[in-house]
Design an enzyme around this catalytic site. Structure first.
Site: not given
Length: 213
Positions: A44, A118, A191-192, A194
């Site tokens: 990742e 980003d 993910t956090e 998300e």
């Protein structure tokens, strides 16, 4: 992303060198030897605070994972989760993703995850986007011939740019969702970011793409 200073992060990373691998250039072409088992390798790029990688490693013990994050304070949070989980099939790298070919041999990786990267919304910054053609070329080099890129974002502009970038690079789209959380896709691990964005009602976009042989 606003970064907070985390006292002791650098010392913690040094202490847990079996999790955050120092001098990863020395492991180029040898990553199978770093893990307990020789298994497919997924990475990742921009692993953030680590929830995705830790949960993926738990759910898929037959796959080896490497989370890559350049910010020390951020990867320290991922390390906290890894220490607690104690999964043997996950390692971390505190390095800049622009140098991936220094760390991985050609064809050594089986999948690349790009989660909530980003967006660099200004046109003059498009070369910094992780789906810009120079990055796609780098992923192609380290990926196995059957390797894929799995990409998620809540940013529509970045998603549209990424689809066009992949198409212009000659990649094949295997899966595409314009609203992942309201689709029939199974096995999604959030993910956090998300969780944060979807709780606000943001649509989540996802694509799986491969390089044409």
């Amino acid at each position: 992303m606003r970064l907070r200073h985390k006292p002791g992060a650098a010392d913690q990373i040094k202490q847990y060198a079996h999790y955050v691998i120092p001098n990863p250039t020395e492991q180029k072409g040898k990553w199978k030897q770093v893990f307990e088992k020789e298994q497919p390798l997924h990475i990742e790029v921009g692993t953030g605070r680590g929830r995705f990688m830790v949960e993926m490693a738990k759910a898929n013990p037959h796959i080896n994972y490497i989370g890559i994050e350049k910010y020390t304070s951020v990867i320290s949070d991922a390390l906290d989760k890894l220490i607690e989980a104690e999964v043997p099939n996950l390692k971390l790298l505190n390095v800049d993703a622009q140098k991936l070919t220094d760390f991985f041999e050609d064809g050594e990786v089986d999948r690349v995850y790009l989660n909530f990267s980003d967006p660099w919304p200004k046109v003059r910054h498009e070369k910094r986007r992780l789906t810009y053609k120079t990055f796609l070329s780098m992923y192609q080099q380290i990926l196995h011939a059957d390797g894929e890129i799995h990409f998620k974002t809540d940013n529509q502009g970045l998603f549209e740019f990424s689809i066009m970038s992949m198409a212009n690079f000659g990649m094949t789209i295997h899966f595409l969702s314009l609203d992942l959380h309201n689709s029939e896709f199974e096995g999604n691990i959030m993910t956090e970011y998300e969780e944060k964005f979807s709780s606000k009602g943001n649509r989540i976009y996802r694509v799986e793409a491969a390089y044409r042989k």
